[in-house]
Scaffold this motif. Structure first.
Motif, short mmCIF file in Angstrom:
data_model
loop_
_atom_site.label_atom_id
_atom_site.label_comp_id
_atom_site.label_asym_id
_atom_site.label_seq_id
_atom_site.Cartn_x
_atom_site.Cartn_y
_atom_site.Cartn_z
N SER A 106 0.84 -1.20 0.00
CA SER A 106 0.00 0.00 0.00
C SER A 106 0.87 1.25 0.00
CB SER A 106 -0.93 0.03 1.21
OG SER A 106 -0.19 0.30 2.39
N GLU A 108 0.48 3.76 1.96
CA GLU A 108 0.75 4.12 3.35
C GLU A 108 2.00 3.41 3.89
OE1 GLU A 108 -2.31 3.30 2.19
OE2 GLU A 108 -3.15 5.33 2.26
N VAL A 109 2.15 2.13 3.55
CA VAL A 109 3.33 1.37 4.01
C VAL A 109 4.58 1.93 3.34
CG1 VAL A 109 4.45 -0.90 4.03
CG2 VAL A 109 2.02 -0.70 4.55
N GLN A 111 5.05 5.02 2.33
CA GLN A 111 5.35 6.29 2.98
C GLN A 111 5.99 6.08 4.35
OE1 GLN A 111 1.49 8.16 2.75
NE2 GLN A 111 2.14 9.43 1.02
N GLN A 112 5.49 5.13 5.10
CA GLN A 112 6.04 4.84 6.42
C GLN A 112 7.51 4.41 6.30
OE1 GLN A 112 4.16 1.54 8.37
NE2 GLN A 112 5.14 1.94 10.33
N ARG A 142 -1.95 6.69 -6.22
CA ARG A 142 -2.01 8.14 -6.02
C ARG A 142 -0.99 8.81 -6.92
NH1 ARG A 142 -2.19 8.44 0.56
NH2 ARG A 142 -4.03 7.15 0.78
N SER A 147 0.16 12.76 -2.79
CA SER A 147 0.98 12.10 -1.79
C SER A 147 1.57 13.11 -0.84
CB SER A 147 2.14 11.33 -2.45
OG SER A 147 1.61 10.32 -3.28
N THR A 148 1.83 12.70 0.39
CA THR A 148 2.44 13.60 1.37
C THR A 148 3.94 13.42 1.31
OG1 THR A 148 2.22 11.91 3.05
CG2 THR A 148 0.46 13.54 2.90
N CYS A 150 7.69 12.69 2.37
CA CYS A 150 8.24 11.76 3.37
C CYS A 150 9.35 12.40 4.15
CB CYS A 150 8.76 10.50 2.68
SG CYS A 150 7.43 9.59 1.90
#
Length: 156
Positions: A106, A108-109, A111-112, A142, A147-148, A150
């Protein structure tokens, strides 16, 4: 006199043959291995012995262990493969130059992982990721606009 001469001759022969046939004890013995020997007569073995950087015996665990002396080091290879004479001419530097993004699953993963990797970089460094998965394997897609970032320090 003859009896004494025979005794001396027998003793001399015993010492001469024992000394001549005594090979030096191996410095190291490696056991519990999967050895490829490159020998058609014995293509695989379990153990080998080394003296002064040279193979002096190859065979079963039992046969090679029998060669050990009191100062011989025995190394258990735990079933690892041994390929004598094989040299791999490339290597990987231990430095980590990119974040591991494979099997993320994902956005989110990803980005983390990028955020965690960026924490160890100097301010203003590029945050680079590497993945073995194609973008189609991600659940959500996205664009860079949604996206945000990092790394709060850029470069943006």
């Amino acid at each position: 006199m003859i009896r004494r001469l025979c005794a001396v001759a027998c003793l001399w022969l015993a010492v001469a043959f024992t000394t001549a046939s005594a090979a030096p004890l191996p410095a190291r013995i490696y056991v519990n291995a999967r050895v490829w020997t490159a020998d058609a007569a014995q293509p695989v073995a379990e153990a080998f012995a080394v003296t002064e950087g040279r193979f002096v015996a190859v065979g079963s665990n039992e046969t090679v262990r029998a060669l050990a002396g009191p100062s011989t080091t025995v190394v258990d290879l735990g079933g690892r493969r041994v390929v004598p004479g094989f040299i791999d001419t490339h290597w990987h530097l231990p430095a980590r130059r990119s974040a591991r993004l494979d099997n993320a699953g994902s956005v989110e993963v990803i980005q983390q992982r990028l955020v965690e990797y960026a924490k160890g970089l100097p301010a203003g460094s590029w945050v680079v990721g590497r993945a073995g998965c194609p973008p189609t394997s991600l659940v959500a897609r996205r664009t860079s606009a949604t996206s945000t970032p990092c790394s709060p320090t850029g470069p943006w």
